[in-house]
Design a protein around this motif. Sequence first.
Motif, PDB file in Angstrom:
ATOM      1  N   VAL A 109      44.838  56.657  51.744  1.00 60.76           N
ATOM      2  CA  VAL A 109      45.962  55.355  52.047  1.00 60.76           C
ATOM      3  C   VAL A 109      45.914  55.342  50.760  1.00 60.76           C
ATOM      4  N   ARG A 110      47.432  54.964  50.148  1.00 63.71           N
ATOM      5  CA  ARG A 110      47.339  54.645  48.330  1.00 63.71           C
ATOM      6  C   ARG A 110      47.373  53.274  47.778  1.00 63.71           C
ATOM      7  N   ALA A 111      46.229  52.572  47.637  1.00 64.35           N
ATOM      8  CA  ALA A 111      46.321  51.178  47.169  1.00 64.35           C
ATOM      9  C   ALA A 111      46.261  50.600  45.893  1.00 64.35           C
ATOM     10  N   ALA A 112      46.765  49.712  45.295  1.00 61.12           N
ATOM     11  CA  ALA A 112      45.973  49.146  43.927  1.00 61.12           C
ATOM     12  C   ALA A 112      45.978  47.582  44.288  1.00 61.12           C
ATOM     13  N   GLY A 113      45.418  47.757  42.626  1.00 62.27           N
ATOM     14  CA  GLY A 113      45.159  46.406  42.554  1.00 62.27           C
ATOM     15  C   GLY A 113      44.450  46.158  41.107  1.00 62.27           C
ATOM     16  N   CYS A 114      43.937  44.801  41.190  1.00 64.14           N
ATOM     17  CA  CYS A 114      43.252  45.010  39.644  1.00 64.14           C
ATOM     18  C   CYS A 114      42.571  43.757  39.434  1.00 64.14           C
ATOM     19  N   VAL A 115      41.219  44.151  38.199  1.00 61.16           N
ATOM     20  CA  VAL A 115      39.696  43.022  38.365  1.00 61.16           C
ATOM     21  C   VAL A 115      40.616  41.910  37.378  1.00 61.16           C
ATOM     22  N   LEU A 116      41.210  40.855  38.043  1.00 63.32           N
ATOM     23  CA  LEU A 116      42.350  40.116  37.189  1.00 63.32           C
ATOM     24  C   LEU A 116      41.404  38.890  36.277  1.00 63.32           C
ATOM     25  N   TRP A 117      41.270  38.241  35.285  1.00 60.25           N
ATOM     26  CA  TRP A 117      40.902  37.457  34.566  1.00 60.25           C
ATOM     27  C   TRP A 117      41.510  36.903  33.569  1.00 60.25           C
ATOM     28  N   ARG A 118      40.739  35.497  32.870  1.00 62.12           N
ATOM     29  CA  ARG A 118      41.225  34.647  32.188  1.00 62.12           C
ATOM     30  C   ARG A 118      40.732  34.367  31.837  1.00 62.12           C
ATOM     31  N   ARG A 119      40.940  33.841  30.148  1.00 60.72           N
ATOM     32  CA  ARG A 119      39.842  33.438  29.079  1.00 60.72           C
ATOM     33  C   ARG A 119      38.773  31.853  29.620  1.00 60.72           C
ATOM     34  N   ALA A 120      37.383  31.778  29.493  1.00 64.39           N
ATOM     35  CA  ALA A 120      36.797  30.676  29.633  1.00 64.39           C
ATOM     36  C   ALA A 120      35.878  30.206  28.387  1.00 64.39           C
ATOM     37  N   ALA A 121      35.707  28.881  28.227  1.00 62.64           N
ATOM     38  CA  ALA A 121      34.821  28.568  27.727  1.00 62.64           C
ATOM     39  C   ALA A 121      33.242  29.055  28.320  1.00 62.64           C
ATOM     40  N   GLY A 122      32.214  29.212  27.641  1.00 59.97           N
ATOM     41  CA  GLY A 122      30.568  29.528  28.036  1.00 59.97           C
ATOM     42  C   GLY A 122      30.768  30.879  27.327  1.00 59.97           C
ATOM     43  N   GLU A 123      29.137  31.230  28.151  1.00 62.07           N
ATOM     44  CA  GLU A 123      28.808  32.012  26.933  1.00 62.07           C
ATOM     45  C   GLU A 123      29.774  34.138  26.802  1.00 62.07           C
ATOM     46  N   ASP A 124      30.133  34.016  28.012  1.00 62.70           N
ATOM     47  CA  ASP A 124      31.211  34.963  28.758  1.00 62.70           C
ATOM     48  C   ASP A 124      32.318  34.602  27.901  1.00 62.70           C
ATOM     49  N   GLY A 125      32.960  34.268  27.650  1.00 68.17           N
ATOM     50  CA  GLY A 125      33.950  34.010  27.640  1.00 68.17           C
ATOM     51  C   GLY A 125      35.167  34.144  28.392  1.00 68.17           C
TER      52      GLY A 125
END
Length: 139
Positions: free
Chosen positions: A8-24
């Motif tokens: 079965v073929r599927a796809a997705g994303c690791v969705l991210w956004r910029r944020a304040a804090g240690e990881d950014g």
Amino acid sequence: MTVVQRPVRAAGCVLWRRAAGEDGLEIALVHRPKYDDWSHPKGKLKRGESALAGAVREVAEETGMSCRPGAPLPTSTYVANGRPKQVRYWAAEAVAGAFTPNNEVDRLEWLTPSAARHRLTQERDRPLVDALLAALHLA
């Protein structure tokens, strides 16, 4: 004679956004009530759809976000409902939109990478957090 099932073929994303804090940055995880699990936005490809187009479509459908896809991330291969499944992933920055709960996804949470790693239900989804950080040169 052994019949080899096409995955079965599927796809997705690791969705991210910029944020304040240690990881950014923060990572979006979705909760699917049907499976009561937390995962990255993903889904099956439509006939003739490219994996990248399907990944961007699934992000929009499951999170309400438009995104800017970036680096490809590792492909996940596993058995689901007795059939092999192959999910291609990309890093993707959320650029606009707002989440609205729907039948497929009832919650979305933005989490630090560490919190996302712990919240993910499936062990196979956790290395994608590290792959995202490496792709963004934050690892």
